[in-house]
Design an enzyme around this catalytic site. Structure first.
Site, short mmCIF file in Angstrom:
data_model
loop_
_atom_site.label_atom_id
_atom_site.label_comp_id
_atom_site.label_asym_id
_atom_site.label_seq_id
_atom_site.Cartn_x
_atom_site.Cartn_y
_atom_site.Cartn_z
N GLU A 173 -2.92 -4.72 -3.06
CA GLU A 173 -3.39 -5.56 -4.16
C GLU A 173 -3.32 -4.79 -5.48
O GLU A 173 -2.95 -5.35 -6.52
CB GLU A 173 -4.84 -5.99 -3.91
CG GLU A 173 -5.02 -6.88 -2.69
CD GLU A 173 -5.29 -6.10 -1.40
OE1 GLU A 173 -4.81 -4.95 -1.28
OE2 GLU A 173 -5.95 -6.65 -0.51
N CYS A 198 -3.99 0.53 -2.52
CA CYS A 198 -3.86 -0.71 -1.75
C CYS A 198 -2.74 -1.60 -2.30
O CYS A 198 -2.34 -1.49 -3.46
CB CYS A 198 -5.17 -1.49 -1.80
SG CYS A 198 -6.49 -0.78 -0.81
N CYS A 207 -10.33 -4.85 0.51
CA CYS A 207 -11.45 -3.90 0.46
C CYS A 207 -12.32 -4.21 -0.77
O CYS A 207 -11.92 -4.98 -1.65
CB CYS A 207 -10.92 -2.46 0.39
SG CYS A 207 -10.28 -1.97 -1.22
N GLU A 245 0.26 5.20 0.65
CA GLU A 245 -0.70 6.22 1.10
C GLU A 245 -0.29 7.60 0.62
O GLU A 245 0.80 7.81 0.07
CB GLU A 245 -0.82 6.14 2.62
CG GLU A 245 -1.39 4.79 3.05
CD GLU A 245 -1.63 4.66 4.55
OE1 GLU A 245 -1.18 5.52 5.33
OE2 GLU A 245 -2.30 3.67 4.93
N ASN A 291 0.84 -1.20 0.00
CA ASN A 291 0.00 0.00 0.00
C ASN A 291 0.88 1.25 0.00
O ASN A 291 1.97 1.28 0.59
CB ASN A 291 -1.01 -0.01 1.16
CG ASN A 291 -0.41 -0.26 2.52
OD1 ASN A 291 0.59 -0.93 2.65
ND2 ASN A 291 -1.03 0.29 3.54
N CYS A 320 -10.70 -3.63 -4.19
CA CYS A 320 -9.66 -4.61 -4.56
C CYS A 320 -10.28 -5.95 -4.94
O CYS A 320 -9.75 -6.67 -5.78
CB CYS A 320 -8.66 -4.78 -3.42
SG CYS A 320 -7.51 -3.41 -3.35
N1 THU Z 1 -5.14 -1.83 2.65
C1 THU Z 1 -4.56 -2.59 1.68
O1 THU Z 1 -3.52 -2.20 1.10
N2 THU Z 1 -5.14 -3.76 1.34
C2 THU Z 1 -6.19 -4.32 1.99
O2 THU Z 1 -6.60 -5.43 1.65
C3 THU Z 1 -6.83 -3.60 3.11
C4 THU Z 1 -6.37 -2.19 3.30
C5 THU Z 1 -4.47 -0.58 3.05
C6 THU Z 1 -5.10 0.69 2.54
C7 THU Z 1 -4.58 1.69 3.56
O3 THU Z 1 -3.29 2.14 3.16
C8 THU Z 1 -4.44 0.89 4.83
O4 THU Z 1 -4.45 -0.48 4.45
C9 THU Z 1 -5.54 1.14 5.83
O5 THU Z 1 -6.79 1.02 5.25
#
Ligand code: THU
Length: 130
Positions: free
Chosen positions: A52, A50, A83, A41, A39, A86
């Site tokens: 994925e 994310c 999420c 941000e 991920n 994804c």
């Molecule tokens: N996140 C992912 O990268 N993948 C997931 O399957 C769940 C959430 C990340 C997004 C964000 O940077 C952090 O987790 C919190 O939501």
């Protein structure tokens, strides 16, 4: 490297200064090659991506568009499911029966499939006849 090792390693590179929640994902593509993503941000929160999505982007950038296996790992107490967005992204490149393993860094694993994660998925067939 296995899918698990790739996901754990790429998770270390996650850029998550806002949530502090690092996620790593690894995909096996049709060729057998493995692609990883973490991920990433952003201070403008909705711009974050994310793990994925990162792994899918790496796979497509390498010229592949079919995935056969997925592994996602995070530091949560229980395996964190992808999420909603994804799930749709994984459905685009996998098949309903594609195995997905959700894991914690401590080694707890939950095995599921793309179809179980996204029942009733919207697909290209829904646009036939338009
Ligand atoms: N996140 C992912 O990268 N993948 C997931 O399957 C769940 C959430 C990340 C997004 C964000 O940077 C952090 O987790 C919190 O939501």
């Amino acid at each position: 490297m296995t899918l698990k090792d790739t996901a754990l390693a790429v998770r270390e590179n996650a850029y998550a200064p806002y949530s502090r929640f690092k996620v790593g994902a690894a995909l096996r593509a049709a060729s057998g090659a493995i692609y990883g993503g973490c991920n990433v941000e952003n201070v403008a929160y909705p711009e974050g991506t994310c793990a994925e999505a990162g792994a899918i982007a790496a796979m497509v950038a390498a010229g592949e568009t079919r995935l056969t296996e997925v592994y996602v790992v995070a530091s949560s107490a229980t395996p964190v499911p992808p999420c909603g967005g994804c799930r749709q992204k994984l459905a685009e490149f996998g098949s309903p029966e594609t195995p997905v393993t959700l894991a914690t860094v401590d080694g707890t694993e939950m095995k599921t499939t793309i179809a179980a994660l996204l029942p009733g998925a919207f697909g290209a067939d829904h646009m036939e006849g338009v």
